[in-house]
Design a protein around this motif. Structure first.
Motif, PDB file in Angstrom:
ATOM      1  N   TRP A  22     -87.998   6.389  56.159  1.00  0.00           N
ATOM      2  CA  TRP A  22     -88.945   6.148  57.246  1.00  0.00           C
ATOM      3  C   TRP A  22     -90.004   5.115  56.864  1.00  0.00           C
ATOM      4  O   TRP A  22     -90.796   4.699  57.718  1.00  0.00           O
ATOM      5  N   MET A  23     -90.043   4.708  55.606  1.00  0.00           N
ATOM      6  CA  MET A  23     -90.999   3.682  55.198  1.00  0.00           C
ATOM      7  C   MET A  23     -90.700   2.347  55.873  1.00  0.00           C
ATOM      8  O   MET A  23     -91.581   1.500  55.994  1.00  0.00           O
ATOM      9  N   SER A  24     -89.453   2.145  56.329  1.00  0.00           N
ATOM     10  CA  SER A  24     -89.113   0.903  57.016  1.00  0.00           C
ATOM     11  C   SER A  24     -89.875   0.757  58.320  1.00  0.00           C
ATOM     12  O   SER A  24     -90.042  -0.353  58.832  1.00  0.00           O
ATOM     13  N   THR A  25     -90.363   1.874  58.872  1.00  0.00           N
ATOM     14  CA  THR A  25     -91.150   1.814  60.104  1.00  0.00           C
ATOM     15  C   THR A  25     -92.445   1.060  59.893  1.00  0.00           C
ATOM     16  O   THR A  25     -92.990   0.457  60.821  1.00  0.00           O
ATOM     17  N   LEU A  26     -92.964   1.084  58.662  1.00  0.00           N
ATOM     18  CA  LEU A  26     -94.261   0.471  58.373  1.00  0.00           C
ATOM     19  C   LEU A  26     -94.137  -0.922  57.765  1.00  0.00           C
ATOM     20  O   LEU A  26     -95.162  -1.541  57.465  1.00  0.00           O
ATOM     21  N   ILE A  27     -92.905  -1.398  57.566  1.00  0.00           N
ATOM     22  CA  ILE A  27     -92.748  -2.711  56.942  1.00  0.00           C
ATOM     23  C   ILE A  27     -93.321  -3.819  57.844  1.00  0.00           C
ATOM     24  O   ILE A  27     -93.842  -4.823  57.360  1.00  0.00           O
ATOM     25  N   GLY A  28     -93.235  -3.617  59.171  1.00  0.00           N
ATOM     26  CA  GLY A  28     -93.763  -4.629  60.082  1.00  0.00           C
ATOM     27  C   GLY A  28     -95.245  -4.875  59.926  1.00  0.00           C
ATOM     28  O   GLY A  28     -95.747  -5.941  60.319  1.00  0.00           O
ATOM     29  N   VAL A  29     -95.981  -3.916  59.337  1.00  0.00           N
ATOM     30  CA  VAL A  29     -97.418  -4.111  59.114  1.00  0.00           C
ATOM     31  C   VAL A  29     -97.673  -5.277  58.166  1.00  0.00           C
ATOM     32  O   VAL A  29     -98.720  -5.935  58.230  1.00  0.00           O
ATOM     33  N   LEU A  30     -96.706  -5.564  57.288  1.00  0.00           N
ATOM     34  CA  LEU A  30     -96.880  -6.667  56.341  1.00  0.00           C
ATOM     35  C   LEU A  30     -96.951  -8.010  57.044  1.00  0.00           C
ATOM     36  O   LEU A  30     -97.470  -8.980  56.494  1.00  0.00           O
ATOM     37  N   LEU A  31     -96.415  -8.100  58.273  1.00  0.00           N
ATOM     38  CA  LEU A  31     -96.441  -9.361  59.010  1.00  0.00           C
ATOM     39  C   LEU A  31     -97.806  -9.665  59.606  1.00  0.00           C
ATOM     40  O   LEU A  31     -98.035 -10.766  60.074  1.00  0.00           O
ATOM     41  N   ILE A  32     -98.704  -8.678  59.604  1.00  0.00           N
ATOM     42  CA  ILE A  32    -100.036  -8.905  60.170  1.00  0.00           C
ATOM     43  C   ILE A  32    -100.798  -9.933  59.345  1.00  0.00           C
ATOM     44  O   ILE A  32    -101.664 -10.647  59.854  1.00  0.00           O
ATOM     45  N   SER A  33    -100.474 -10.028  58.068  1.00  0.00           N
ATOM     46  CA  SER A  33    -101.231 -10.933  57.193  1.00  0.00           C
ATOM     47  C   SER A  33    -101.153 -12.381  57.649  1.00  0.00           C
ATOM     48  O   SER A  33    -102.035 -13.180  57.342  1.00  0.00           O
ATOM     49  N   CYS A  34    -100.092 -12.756  58.389  1.00  0.00           N
ATOM     50  CA  CYS A  34     -99.977 -14.149  58.817  1.00  0.00           C
ATOM     51  C   CYS A  34    -101.055 -14.513  59.824  1.00  0.00           C
ATOM     52  O   CYS A  34    -101.325 -15.696  60.054  1.00  0.00           O
ATOM     53  N   LEU A  35    -101.720 -13.509  60.449  1.00  0.00           N
ATOM     54  CA  LEU A  35    -102.793 -13.804  61.396  1.00  0.00           C
ATOM     55  C   LEU A  35    -104.070 -14.273  60.698  1.00  0.00           C
ATOM     56  O   LEU A  35    -104.971 -14.787  61.348  1.00  0.00           O
ATOM     57  N   THR A  43     -94.813 -19.569  62.957  1.00  0.00           N
ATOM     58  CA  THR A  43     -94.611 -18.162  63.290  1.00  0.00           C
ATOM     59  C   THR A  43     -95.806 -17.611  64.047  1.00  0.00           C
ATOM     60  O   THR A  43     -95.658 -16.887  65.047  1.00  0.00           O
ATOM     61  N   ASN A  44     -96.998 -17.970  63.589  1.00  0.00           N
ATOM     62  CA  ASN A  44     -98.212 -17.524  64.272  1.00  0.00           C
ATOM     63  C   ASN A  44     -98.295 -18.106  65.679  1.00  0.00           C
ATOM     64  O   ASN A  44     -98.717 -17.420  66.624  1.00  0.00           O
ATOM     65  N   PHE A  45     -97.886 -19.355  65.834  1.00  0.00           N
ATOM     66  CA  PHE A  45     -97.908 -20.003  67.151  1.00  0.00           C
ATOM     67  C   PHE A  45     -96.941 -19.313  68.118  1.00  0.00           C
ATOM     68  O   PHE A  45     -97.289 -19.017  69.273  1.00  0.00           O
ATOM     69  N   ILE A  46     -95.730 -19.026  67.646  1.00  0.00           N
ATOM     70  CA  ILE A  46     -94.744 -18.343  68.497  1.00  0.00           C
ATOM     71  C   ILE A  46     -95.212 -16.931  68.836  1.00  0.00           C
ATOM     72  O   ILE A  46     -95.082 -16.463  69.969  1.00  0.00           O
ATOM     73  N   TRP A  47     -95.784 -16.240  67.851  1.00  0.00           N
ATOM     74  CA  TRP A  47     -96.249 -14.868  68.063  1.00  0.00           C
ATOM     75  C   TRP A  47     -97.369 -14.825  69.110  1.00  0.00           C
ATOM     76  O   TRP A  47     -97.374 -13.965  70.008  1.00  0.00           O
ATOM     77  N   CYS A  79     -94.149  -4.707  70.252  1.00  0.00           N
ATOM     78  CA  CYS A  79     -94.012  -5.324  68.927  1.00  0.00           C
ATOM     79  C   CYS A  79     -93.501  -4.319  67.901  1.00  0.00           C
ATOM     80  O   CYS A  79     -92.636  -4.650  67.079  1.00  0.00           O
ATOM     81  N   MET A  80     -94.018  -3.084  67.934  1.00  0.00           N
ATOM     82  CA  MET A  80     -93.588  -2.091  66.960  1.00  0.00           C
ATOM     83  C   MET A  80     -92.112  -1.739  67.126  1.00  0.00           C
ATOM     84  O   MET A  80     -91.359  -1.687  66.149  1.00  0.00           O
ATOM     85  N   ILE A  81     -91.688  -1.508  68.368  1.00  0.00           N
ATOM     86  CA  ILE A  81     -90.289  -1.151  68.600  1.00  0.00           C
ATOM     87  C   ILE A  81     -89.374  -2.321  68.273  1.00  0.00           C
ATOM     88  O   ILE A  81     -88.302  -2.141  67.675  1.00  0.00           O
ATOM     89  N   MET A  82     -89.772  -3.528  68.650  1.00  0.00           N
ATOM     90  CA  MET A  82     -88.945  -4.696  68.379  1.00  0.00           C
ATOM     91  C   MET A  82     -88.774  -4.914  66.876  1.00  0.00           C
ATOM     92  O   MET A  82     -87.662  -5.183  66.393  1.00  0.00           O
ATOM     93  N   LEU A  83     -89.849  -4.802  66.110  1.00  0.00           N
ATOM     94  CA  LEU A  83     -89.760  -4.999  64.666  1.00  0.00           C
ATOM     95  C   LEU A  83     -88.874  -3.943  64.016  1.00  0.00           C
ATOM     96  O   LEU A  83     -88.080  -4.255  63.120  1.00  0.00           O
ATOM     97  N   ASN A  84     -88.979  -2.694  64.472  1.00  0.00           N
ATOM     98  CA  ASN A  84     -88.125  -1.644  63.912  1.00  0.00           C
ATOM     99  C   ASN A  84     -86.663  -1.850  64.282  1.00  0.00           C
ATOM    100  O   ASN A  84     -85.768  -1.588  63.472  1.00  0.00           O
ATOM    101  N   ASN A  85     -86.413  -2.317  65.508  1.00  0.00           N
ATOM    102  CA  ASN A  85     -85.035  -2.594  65.909  1.00  0.00           C
ATOM    103  C   ASN A  85     -84.427  -3.728  65.094  1.00  0.00           C
ATOM    104  O   ASN A  85     -83.271  -3.665  64.663  1.00  0.00           O
ATOM    105  N   LEU A  86     -85.199  -4.795  64.893  1.00  0.00           N
ATOM    106  CA  LEU A  86     -84.690  -5.951  64.156  1.00  0.00           C
ATOM    107  C   LEU A  86     -84.532  -5.645  62.669  1.00  0.00           C
ATOM    108  O   LEU A  86     -83.590  -6.118  62.025  1.00  0.00           O
TER     109      LEU A  86
END
Length: 225
Positions: A22-35, A43-47, A79-86
């Motif tokens: 279940w730790m994979s659910t929180l991996i998307g939090v690491l992408l916040i740093s790009c902000l 990536t920031n522009f597309i987001w 965003c959370m559901i999409m990141l977990n799906n991908l």
């Protein structure tokens, strides 16, 4: 055979009796740093453009009477559901969105909060939703029963829709991949092409299902004010 087939969706990996799947659910939090980058990246522009597009669309679905900031909740949900799906499409990454534990824990609190807010604040409006316009008097009791049942099963349909769509694609990829060792070279090339095509399709499904989940949640919330 069925237990072995679905065993790929079983969260069984653990360290010190703690399930790390279940730790994979929180991996998307690491992408916040790009902000927080000093120079905006592509990536920031597309987001940011995606968030602005979703914000404009959710505002239309919520209507003019919606509270300020409601779109942020549904954009975050998307965003959370999409990141977990991908993330579930990567090898050896546990797909948390393919389990009812994950999907129902999102859908049920949303539905309960919408229902509580609606019935406590706008009771006549919520009660009027149970009887559609131009309903004959004879059918009104039946319509109230049907609408009540449809409202009760909403969180279940949201959870099952997301879970079923994610499981179906992953099962198909697993079934095709398991036949690889028994194939000759030419058939293996065809299998790899099919796997790549299915992977692209599953990537689209992952985004679409996150969008459908968030849009339906938005429509359900728009009925409570």
């Amino acid at each position: 055979m069925m237990s072995n087939l679905f065993s790929s969706f079983d969260p069984s990996t653990s360290i010190f009796s703690f399930s790390i799947n279940w730790m994979s659910t929180l991996i998307g939090v690491l992408l916040i740093s790009c902000l927080y980058w000093l120079s905006p990246s592509r990536t920031n522009f597309i987001w940011n453009n995606s968030n602005l597009t979703l914000n404009a669309e959710f505002k239309i679905l919520l209507g003019k009477n919606s509270n300020l900031g409601m779109t942020i909740m549904f954009i975050s949900l998307f965003c959370m559901i999409m990141l977990n799906n991908l993330l579930g499409l990567f090898p050896y990454v546990f797909t948390s969105s393919s389990h009812m534990v994950f999907t129902l824990s999102i859908a049920l609190p949303l539905w309960i909060s919408f229902m509580m807010y609606g019935w406590m604040n706008i009771f006549p409006h919520m009660f009027a939703h149970l009887v559609p316009n131009s309903t004959p008097n004879v059918l009104m009791p039946f319509m109230v029963l049907i609408e009540t049942i449809s409202n009760i099963i909403r969180p279940l349909t949201l959870a099952v829709r997301l879970t079923a769509n994610m499981i179906a694609g992953h099962l198909l990829l697993t079934l095709i991949g398991n036949t690889g060792p028994t194939m000759n070279f030419n058939m293996m090339i065809i299998m790899l092409i099919m796997q790549m095509a299915l992977l692209v399709l599953e990537s689209a499904v992952a985004i679409i299902q996150a969008y459908v989940f968030s849009v339906l949640s938005t429509l359900y919330s728009s009925e409570t004010y």
